[in-house]
Write an enzyme that holds these catalytic residues in place. Structure first.
Site, mmCIF file in Angstrom:
data_model
loop_
_atom_site.group_PDB
_atom_site.id
_atom_site.type_symbol
_atom_site.label_atom_id
_atom_site.label_comp_id
_atom_site.label_asym_id
_atom_site.label_seq_id
_atom_site.Cartn_x
_atom_site.Cartn_y
_atom_site.Cartn_z
ATOM 1 N N ARG A 1 -12.506 -4.304 -6.820
ATOM 2 C CA ARG A 1 -12.246 -5.212 -5.697
ATOM 3 C C ARG A 1 -13.568 -5.649 -5.080
ATOM 4 O O ARG A 1 -14.379 -4.831 -4.662
ATOM 5 C CB ARG A 1 -11.411 -4.525 -4.614
ATOM 6 C CG ARG A 1 -9.963 -4.357 -4.957
ATOM 7 C CD ARG A 1 -9.147 -3.988 -3.718
ATOM 8 N NE ARG A 1 -9.750 -2.928 -2.916
ATOM 9 C CZ ARG A 1 -9.216 -2.445 -1.803
ATOM 10 N NH1 ARG A 1 -8.077 -2.942 -1.340
ATOM 11 N NH2 ARG A 1 -9.810 -1.476 -1.137
ATOM 12 N N ASP B 1 2.460 -5.618 7.895
ATOM 13 C CA ASP B 1 1.259 -4.800 7.920
ATOM 14 C C ASP B 1 0.060 -5.745 7.753
ATOM 15 O O ASP B 1 -0.069 -6.424 6.730
ATOM 16 C CB ASP B 1 1.287 -3.769 6.782
ATOM 17 C CG ASP B 1 0.134 -2.769 6.882
ATOM 18 O OD1 ASP B 1 -0.945 -3.156 7.382
ATOM 19 O OD2 ASP B 1 0.316 -1.617 6.467
ATOM 20 N N PHE C 1 0.861 -1.183 0.000
ATOM 21 C CA PHE C 1 0.000 0.000 0.000
ATOM 22 C C PHE C 1 0.901 1.237 0.000
ATOM 23 O O PHE C 1 1.873 1.286 0.745
ATOM 24 C CB PHE C 1 -0.853 -0.062 1.273
ATOM 25 C CG PHE C 1 -2.010 0.869 1.316
ATOM 26 C CD1 PHE C 1 -3.164 0.596 0.590
ATOM 27 C CD2 PHE C 1 -1.966 2.005 2.105
ATOM 28 C CE1 PHE C 1 -4.256 1.453 0.659
ATOM 29 C CE2 PHE C 1 -3.052 2.864 2.170
ATOM 30 C CZ PHE C 1 -4.203 2.590 1.450
ATOM 31 N N TYR D 1 -10.354 -0.594 11.014
ATOM 32 C CA TYR D 1 -11.636 -0.221 10.388
ATOM 33 C C TYR D 1 -12.001 -1.089 9.187
ATOM 34 O O TYR D 1 -13.025 -0.883 8.570
ATOM 35 C CB TYR D 1 -11.644 1.264 10.011
ATOM 36 C CG TYR D 1 -10.441 1.735 9.221
ATOM 37 C CD1 TYR D 1 -10.300 1.453 7.873
ATOM 38 C CD2 TYR D 1 -9.430 2.453 9.851
ATOM 39 C CE1 TYR D 1 -9.193 1.874 7.162
ATOM 40 C CE2 TYR D 1 -8.309 2.884 9.153
ATOM 41 C CZ TYR D 1 -8.192 2.594 7.800
ATOM 42 O OH TYR D 1 -7.095 3.004 7.112
ATOM 43 N N LYS D 2 -11.161 -2.064 8.828
ATOM 44 C CA LYS D 2 -11.488 -2.935 7.696
ATOM 45 C C LYS D 2 -12.231 -4.168 8.233
ATOM 46 O O LYS D 2 -13.349 -4.047 8.692
ATOM 47 C CB LYS D 2 -10.217 -3.264 6.920
ATOM 48 C CG LYS D 2 -9.667 -2.005 6.211
ATOM 49 C CD LYS D 2 -8.309 -2.168 5.584
ATOM 50 C CE LYS D 2 -7.867 -0.828 4.978
ATOM 51 N NZ LYS D 2 -6.444 -0.789 4.667
HETATM 52 C C1 LIG Z 1 -5.735 0.452 4.810
HETATM 53 C C2 LIG Z 1 -4.249 0.360 4.881
HETATM 54 C C3 LIG Z 1 -3.482 1.359 5.499
HETATM 55 C C4 LIG Z 1 -4.176 2.591 6.037
HETATM 56 O O1 LIG Z 1 -3.349 3.462 6.700
HETATM 57 P P1 LIG Z 1 -3.998 4.649 7.517
HETATM 58 O O2 LIG Z 1 -2.875 5.288 8.190
HETATM 59 O O3 LIG Z 1 -5.033 4.064 8.439
HETATM 60 O O4 LIG Z 1 -4.681 5.554 6.550
HETATM 61 C C5 LIG Z 1 -2.115 1.194 5.575
HETATM 62 N N1 LIG Z 1 -1.509 0.097 5.059
HETATM 63 C C6 LIG Z 1 -2.225 -0.884 4.442
HETATM 64 C C7 LIG Z 1 -1.533 -2.073 3.911
HETATM 65 C C8 LIG Z 1 -3.602 -0.762 4.326
HETATM 66 O O5 LIG Z 1 -4.307 -1.714 3.709
#
Ligand SMILES: *Cc1c(COP(=O)(O)O)cnc(C)c1O
Length: 429
Positions: free
Chosen positions: A389, A210, A131, A235-236
């Protein structure tokens, strides 16, 4: 590992729902809109009923009535209490996880601290499936630490997966830290956590995972895999609510050696002594920074409770069945219409979403989300350049929803309904 028998008609989906031991969990969520199929639990999970009650109570009783007294009635220890609650979901010890700040910020703190431990090693590694925030944060750390430091991005040879050969090419005795997403946000490729961690350790580097796209939907065993550090959002698949604080894991024997780059008062050993010099708190609390966002934190626990109640083994089992079923329906109904998948074919290499690819993906998504008629709304998300997705959340998604979603996409493309939509991108896709 998986049974591969599926049938084409909707009757199959209905029978599968009837026999699904997790189907009753759907009732635990607030679902006010009918005629909607929500396939974006991998971006923002649904709202549990219990969370609404908890938030109302936090407002009226904790804030409204008890006011400042609430800090000693449960607010102050929320970061460690929620960390302990989350720990079994990610295979960690109760005193190895703390909840607070965002995923990006936790990555900064953890990766900076890990790099500092690795004296003489100057390379930070990630991969091109990761990400973007993860890549940017590492680039920012290298930028701050000085010109000797460098981020190397391992390249996937097929754009979907990263093999150990792809990774090994960029590992050497200068590698300080490797940061990878356990499940890749676009392709859903899932790393073998133990094998990768072992490989990284064999080069003397530390491993940070992560878990944003895996915690709560696939079994994660951080300690069994020997992971050093981990971060992830709530939050996911954990259904903690929009912008809910993230978590940080550091294995026990590293904690006392690590130093946070941000010396805030909540990370001090005694914040309420108001001393003039910082001394890191023992354990994970040293990674806290400032006053936690109590209302957002309040929303996290009911979602965790639901996952613990359902059990991660049953959740994973249903997740595999649902994604396999999606792949079956896609093969049968959508591939003839020009779709391909951007997701590993084997369930053991896949998280809980399926990436569907089509040159008109963006406009197809628009037609799914905003039907012109009374048709069912299907909410996926779009990831550039051509990915739709389809996120599968086993606690509230059904087999019938998979069937109806694919049938809807089939109709949108067969009847070219997407031609009525603009290809212009809005702020959030
Ligand atoms: C959703 C997600 C994030 C989100 O980061 P935030 O700091 O909460 O915005 C980071 N890394 C991955 C791999 C994600 O899927």
């Amino acid at each position: 590992m998986t049974e591969t028998h599926f049938e084409s008609g909707i009757g199959f989906a209905r029978r599968a729902d009837h026999h699904d031991p997790l189907s009753k969990f759907r009732m635990s969520f607030f679902i006010p809109e009918t005629n909607i199929i929500y396939l974006d639990g991998n971006s923002l999970g649904r709202l549990p009923h219990r969370t609404r009650e908890r938030l109302q109570q936090a407002l009226d009783y904790q804030w409204g009535t008890r006011l400042i007294r609430s800090w000693n009635e449960g607010w102050y220890d929320m970061p460690s209490r929620l960390g302990a609650r989350l720990a079994p979901i990610i295979g960690a010890g109760e005193d190895e996880v703390i909840v607070g700040d965002s995923t990006s910020l936790n990555l900064f703190k953890a990766a900076w601290a890990a790099t500092k431990l690795q004296k003489g090693r100057t390379r930070l590694i990630t991969d091109d499936l990761n990400f973007p925030t993860d890549i940017y944060v590492l680039q920012g750390i290298a930028n701050q630490l000085g010109p000797d430091f460098e981020v190397t991005i391992a390249r996937s040879s097929d754009g979907l997966t990263l093999t150990s050969e792809d990774l090994e090419k960029v590992l050497n005795e200068e590698t300080a830290l490797v940061v990878l997403s356990h499940v890749a946000f676009k392709s859903a490729y899932m790393h073998d956590m133990k094998a990768v961690t072992d490989l990284v350790h064999s080069h003397g580097a530390l491993m940070l995972w992560d878990l944003s796209h895996s915690a709560g939907v696939v079994p994660v065993q951080l300690n069994e895999a020997g992971a050093d550090l981990a971060i992830g959002c709530t939050y996911k698949y954990l259904n903690g609510g929009p912008g809910a604080p993230a978590y940080l894991f550091a294995k026990k024997e590293l904690q006392e050696k690590m130093e946070s780059p941000i010396w805030g008062w909540f990370g001090d050993e005694n914040p309420f002594a108001f001393n003039l010099g910082y001394k890191p708190a023992p354990g994970m609390s040293r990674f806290l920074v400032g006053t936690p966002p109590v209302l957002s934190m309040t929303g996290i626990e009911p979602g965790l409770d639901l996952i613990l109640k359902a059990g991660i083994g049953s959740i994973r089992k249903k997740s595999i069945r649902l994604t396999e079923y999606l792949m079956f329906l896609i093969d049968e109904k959508l591939k003839p219409l020009g779709f391909t998948t951007g997701t590993p074919g084997r369930a053991e290499n896949r998280g809980s979403h399926v990436a569907l690819r089509h040159p008109e993906a963006f406009r197809i998504c628009q037609a799914m989300i905003f039907p012109a008629d009374n048709n069912v709304k299907v909410i996926p998300d779009f990831r550039e350049p051509d990915n739709i997705r389809l996120g599968v959340a086993p606690l509230y998604n059904s087999y019938e929803e998979m069937y109806l979603a694919i049938e809807r996409i089939e109709r949108i493309v067969e009847e070219k309904l997407y031609l009525n939509y603009s290809g212009e991108r809005a702020g959030v896709t």
